[in-house]
Design an enzyme around this catalytic site. Structure first.
Site, PDB file in Angstrom:
ATOM      1  CE1 TYR A 139      -7.849  41.417  67.933  1.00 49.32           C
ATOM      2  CE2 TYR A 139      -9.432  43.196  68.561  1.00 49.32           C
ATOM      3  CZ  TYR A 139      -9.125  41.726  68.113  1.00 49.32           C
ATOM      4  OH  TYR A 139      -9.647  41.123  66.365  1.00 49.32           O
ATOM      5  CE  LYS A 189     -13.554  26.705  66.796  1.00 47.66           C
ATOM      6  NZ  LYS A 189     -15.201  25.566  66.103  1.00 47.66           N
ATOM      7  CG  ASP A 222     -17.660  27.364  64.799  1.00 47.49           C
ATOM      8  OD1 ASP A 222     -18.067  26.983  65.927  1.00 47.49           O
ATOM      9  OD2 ASP A 222     -17.044  26.437  64.479  1.00 47.49           O
ATOM     10  CG  ASP A 246     -12.398  43.385  66.332  1.00 48.37           C
ATOM     11  OD1 ASP A 246     -13.703  43.951  65.879  1.00 48.37           O
ATOM     12  OD2 ASP A 246     -11.708  43.558  66.197  1.00 48.37           O
ATOM     13  CG  ASP A 250     -16.369  44.662  61.661  1.00 49.26           C
ATOM     14  OD1 ASP A 250     -16.209  45.231  63.058  1.00 49.26           O
ATOM     15  OD2 ASP A 250     -15.393  44.761  61.122  1.00 49.26           O
TER      16      ASP A 250
HETATM   17 MG    MG Z   1     -13.365  45.779  64.464  1.00 46.92          MG
END
Ligand code: MG
Ligand code: NAI
Length: 355
Positions: A139, A189, A222, A246, A250
């Site tokens: 990001y 990863k 993963d 991020d 969630d």
């Molecule tokens: Mg989010």
């Protein structure tokens, strides 16, 4: 008589969609909690967000960071509205502010409160914290669009991972793990990505030497996604880069009852810059304006804020009251399967505070 504590100078950015609804509920509860310990909450409301963007062409003023710095902390709702491109508001406000204020660490606790129904079975006792790097990674905003509009459009998005930034996030996560169970899981990863994530693994392993009481494990993202659902109680503090943090937060929120339950803090390690405290969820335009939003994520963000400013009794009082209110399904909002409104749940929390 002891001196009254200095008032808490709080900047409030309600934003768009359900933001103003959940922020109003949280400010009400925070004001009562601070008053209960003899303090005062002084709020400045800032009209930053989608409406300001439509009116003035920018979601926040050019001197936004300076405005924020005249306060102790910021409570933020959410931005995003269907008639404005998402990146204008998300970048023009929250990601922009995180970068300008160098709020390098995003702390996202997930706590399964008893009595709250979850879509995933067997979540009793889940209590974990995701520490997410907040300024770089995928990001960072480096990239470009080549051959735009030719039919051969090429999107380039470059991820950036620097040792300095990894170290900062790592120290924060290790310190937190030291105070909690002594377990830290680094999520990377490094099997498929050969540069950035192996650097994370190396730097965090080096930092681990300064925290001998903390046991570090490195888990591929993963595998972590599966483990979070299969054995969430095996997790305590997770450290992740911007993108993985991020996404996983969630997912983790589902273990606690969904997006309406997940608070977060954006903080500057060292704490000399005001932090921004916000629910993990967005502006939820599908339910906005109807009193359907669950205010708990925002209320708990307010508790994190007060904790970080040293108002630990007020923060504790809020969490206890939230826990007590959630035990009774009468107070559950529609996302939790009930029919209470945002204001009903906020009042139930207020009524259970010792004030
Ligand atoms: Mg989010
Ligand atoms: P969202 O988090 O706003 O909504 C996802 C789902 O969760 C929706 O079904 C919504 O109704 C539900 N939900 C969210 N908060 C809730 C609450 N407090 N109570 C009950 N249900 C709740 O994510 P979505 O739909 O992807 O994005 C909507 C807008 O929000 C977009 O414009 C997006 O860019 C923006 N956004 C802003 C963020 C921020 O300001 N930090 C973060 C995430 C998204």
């Amino acid at each position: 008589m002891t001196q009254p504590a200095a008032p808490v100078r709080l900047a409030v950015i309600p934003g768009d969609g359900v933001g103003p609804e959940v922020v109003a509920a949280a400010v009400l509860v925070m004001r009562a909690a601070v008053a209960a310990e003899g303090g005062e909450l002084k709020t400045t409301e800032l009209d930053w967000g989608g409406e300001r963007f439509l009116r003035e062409g920018a979601a926040m003023p050019a001197d936004a960071a300076a405005v924020v710095k005249t306060h102790d902390a910021v409570l933020f709702g959410a931005v995003g509205r269907p008639d404005v491109p998402d990146h204008e508001l998300v970048w023009g406000l929250i990601i922009g502010l995180r970068q300008q204020l160098d709020l390098a660490v995003n702390v996202r606790p997930v706590h399964a409160f008893p009595g709250v129904p979850t879509k995933v079975r067997d979540t009793d006792g889940v209590d974990l914290v995701i520490v997410r790097e907040n300024t770089e990674g995928e990001y960072v905003g480096a990239g470009g669009l080549a051959h735009a509009g030719t039919g051969h459009d090429l999107g380039i998005e470059v991820a950036v991972h620097s040792r300095r930034v990894i170290e900062r996030a790592a120290h924060h996560a290790f310190a937190l793990a030291e105070q909690r169970s002594g377990r830290l899981s680094l999520v990377t990863k490094s099997n498929a990505m050969r540069f950035g994530y192996p650097l994370w693994d190396r730097v965090v392993t080096e930092v681990a030497e300064q925290y001998p009481a903390v046991e570090l494990e490195i888990v591929l993202v993963d595998a972590m996604a599966a483990r979070m659902i299969q054995s969430p109680r095996s997790l305590d503090v997770l450290l992740a880069g911007n993108l993985f943090g991020d996404i996983l937060s969630d997912l983790a929120a589902v273990l606690a009852g969904g997006m309406g339950m997940a608070p977060s803090a954006n903080i500057h390690p060292g704490g000399q810059v005001p932090g921004i405290y916000e629910p993990v969820h967005g502006s939820a335009p599908d339910i906005a304006g109807r009193g359907l939003a669950n205010p708990v994520a925002c209320i708990l963000s307010g508790a994190l804020l007060l904790d970080d400013l040293g108002h630990t009794n007020a923060a504790h009082g809020i969490r206890e009251a939230v826990a007590a209110a959630l035990l009774d399904p009468v107070n559950h909002t529609p996302d939790l399967g009930g029919d209470a409104t945002t204001a009903d749940l906020a009042s139930a929390v207020l009524n259970r505070m010792e004030i």
